[in-house]
Design a protein around this motif. Structure first.
Motif, PDB file in Angstrom:
ATOM      1  N   ALA A 119       0.817  -1.214   0.000  1.00 24.34           N
ATOM      2  CA  ALA A 119       0.000   0.000   0.000  1.00 24.34           C
ATOM      3  C   ALA A 119       0.849   1.261   0.000  1.00 24.34           C
ATOM      4  O   ALA A 119       0.319   2.374  -0.069  1.00 24.34           O
ATOM      5  N   GLY A 120       2.158   1.106   0.076  1.00 28.74           N
ATOM      6  CA  GLY A 120       3.041   2.260   0.071  1.00 28.74           C
ATOM      7  C   GLY A 120       3.081   3.021   1.376  1.00 28.74           C
ATOM      8  O   GLY A 120       3.566   4.159   1.425  1.00 28.74           O
ATOM      9  N   LEU A 121       2.615   2.413   2.460  1.00 32.39           N
ATOM     10  CA  LEU A 121       2.574   3.102   3.747  1.00 32.39           C
ATOM     11  C   LEU A 121       3.860   2.943   4.534  1.00 32.39           C
ATOM     12  O   LEU A 121       4.160   3.762   5.405  1.00 32.39           O
ATOM     13  N   VAL A 122       4.613   1.881   4.274  1.00 31.32           N
ATOM     14  CA  VAL A 122       5.929   1.705   4.894  1.00 31.32           C
ATOM     15  C   VAL A 122       6.910   1.276   3.811  1.00 31.32           C
ATOM     16  O   VAL A 122       6.539   0.623   2.843  1.00 31.32           O
ATOM     17  N   ALA A 123       8.164   1.660   4.001  1.00 33.29           N
ATOM     18  CA  ALA A 123       9.198   1.319   3.020  1.00 33.29           C
ATOM     19  C   ALA A 123       9.756  -0.068   3.296  1.00 33.29           C
ATOM     20  O   ALA A 123       9.727  -0.555   4.430  1.00 33.29           O
ATOM     21  N   ARG A 124      10.245  -0.685   2.269  1.00 36.00           N
ATOM     22  CA  ARG A 124      10.921  -1.974   2.443  1.00 36.00           C
ATOM     23  C   ARG A 124      12.282  -1.730   3.086  1.00 36.00           C
ATOM     24  O   ARG A 124      12.972  -0.774   2.738  1.00 36.00           O
ATOM     25  N   ALA A 125      12.652  -2.591   4.035  1.00 40.80           N
ATOM     26  CA  ALA A 125      13.917  -2.421   4.741  1.00 40.80           C
ATOM     27  C   ALA A 125      15.078  -2.755   3.814  1.00 40.80           C
ATOM     28  O   ALA A 125      15.001  -3.694   3.016  1.00 40.80           O
ATOM     29  N   PRO A 126      16.173  -1.988   3.894  1.00 39.58           N
ATOM     30  CA  PRO A 126      17.353  -2.312   3.082  1.00 39.58           C
ATOM     31  C   PRO A 126      17.988  -3.600   3.563  1.00 39.58           C
ATOM     32  O   PRO A 126      17.815  -4.007   4.716  1.00 39.58           O
ATOM     33  N   ARG A 127      18.720  -4.234   2.691  1.00 37.53           N
ATOM     34  CA  ARG A 127      19.435  -5.447   3.084  1.00 37.53           C
ATOM     35  C   ARG A 127      20.485  -5.122   4.128  1.00 37.53           C
ATOM     36  O   ARG A 127      21.149  -4.093   4.055  1.00 37.53           O
ATOM     37  N   ARG A 128      20.621  -6.006   5.114  1.00 33.08           N
ATOM     38  CA  ARG A 128      21.594  -5.789   6.169  1.00 33.08           C
ATOM     39  C   ARG A 128      22.989  -6.250   5.739  1.00 33.08           C
ATOM     40  O   ARG A 128      23.142  -7.292   5.131  1.00 33.08           O
ATOM     41  N   GLY A 129      23.975  -5.436   6.073  1.00 34.53           N
ATOM     42  CA  GLY A 129      25.347  -5.808   5.793  1.00 34.53           C
ATOM     43  C   GLY A 129      25.963  -6.491   6.993  1.00 34.53           C
ATOM     44  O   GLY A 129      25.282  -6.868   7.949  1.00 34.53           O
TER      45      GLY A 129
END
Length: 298
Positions: A119-129
């Motif tokens: 729904a575009g209400l929260v962003a996808r988390a970036p990949r963890r390094g």
């Protein structure tokens, strides 16, 4: 007509309404997708199916009818509206826990996260390094406690206050948390008295090198363990080892707890309309801590 069929019809009516507003340029594709609780890509795919097959193109293609396992549209719309109007900015985990605890919400965290992302209400988390390896936890509860304070604007729109937190190293369970105007000897003894009375004496206490905890002859240097503060003398008499931390990373347990608290507690206090230290401390003790706020990392 069964409930699933009724909900499917309501969803198709809503889709037609949103599509009409999109085609008359009153909504963008992103706005249309958000109203329908789906990604922009899915909205365009449904639009193409509708243009090619009409209403039949909107049914679940696996069975030729709405899937009985699909989450009811009204439930999806309620969840999205709840986030959009009352919990915007909350993490998905915090929001999901709140729905589960306060509204009897039974759908999974993963479903909630995916739906909010689509729904575009929260962003996808970036990949963890790669990250710094955490110190192993103590194997048993009560072997070591962490105590620390965090100065923050805990009550929205008001002056910063200190939140004093005491937690267990083995589980990160918070045994004591309260707000004070300024951290010091009095707040330390208050927290220790609360925890010792309820949990018994620990083997060790891990703190920063604040002046109420330790004497430090040289700024940034080693603490003087022979010249004890009031807190140090009390711990010594009780047979509790007092361990000084020499970097924020060394206080990882409490630092992560404060990260969670600064994100969640501020929102919970604001949602409850709390504006005073006294009311906040009652809320923390009676409502917030019983839900179990802890860092569950390794």
């Amino acid at each position: 007509m069964n409930r699933t069929a009724w909900l499917q019809e309501r969803w198709m009516e809503k889709f037609q309404d949103v599509l009409e507003r999109f085609e008359t340029k009153r909504l963008s594709a992103m706005d249309a997708a958000e109203l329908l609780g789906m990604s922009e890509r899915s909205f365009r795919r449904y639009r193409q199916r509708y243009e090619e097959e009409g209403l039949e193109g909107l049914f679940d293609r696996r069975l030729g009818k709405a899937s009985a396992r699909r989450v009811p549209v009204d439930r999806v719309m309620w969840m999205l509206e709840e986030y959009r109007t009352r919990h915007v900015g909350w993490t998905v985990k915090h929001f999901h826990d709140h729905l589960r605890d306060r509204h009897g919400f039974t759908l999974s965290y993963t479903w909630t996260k995916t739906t909010l992302q689509r729904a575009g209400l929260v962003a996808r988390a970036p990949r963890r390094g790669a990250h710094r390896r955490r110190r192993p936890r103590k194997p048993c509860v009560g072997m070591m406690l962490h105590q620390d304070g965090s100065r923050h604007e805990w009550l929205c729109g008001q002056m910063p206050l200190d939140l004093i937190v005491t937690l267990d190293d083995a589980t990160s369970e918070i045994y004591s948390a309260f707000l004070v105007e300024e951290e010091g000897t009095a707040s330390t003894f208050r927290a220790l008295r609360e925890v010792f009375a309820a949990q018994g004496l620990p083997g060790a206490l891990y703190t920063d090198r604040g002046s109420h905890y330790f004497h430090t002859p040289e700024a940034g240097g080693k603490v003087d363990k022979e010249r004890r503060t009031q807190v140090g003398r009390a711990l010594h008499q009780l047979g509790i080892e007092h361990i000084a931390a020499y970097s924020p990373e060394a206080r990882g347990r409490s630092e992560r707890a404060f990260g969670t608290l600064q994100d969640r507690l501020v929102k919970e206090l604001d949602l409850a309309g709390i504006t005073t230290i006294e009311a906040a401390n009652r809320f923390i003790e009676d409502t917030y801590l019983p839900h179990g706020v802890a860092d569950k990392g390794p």
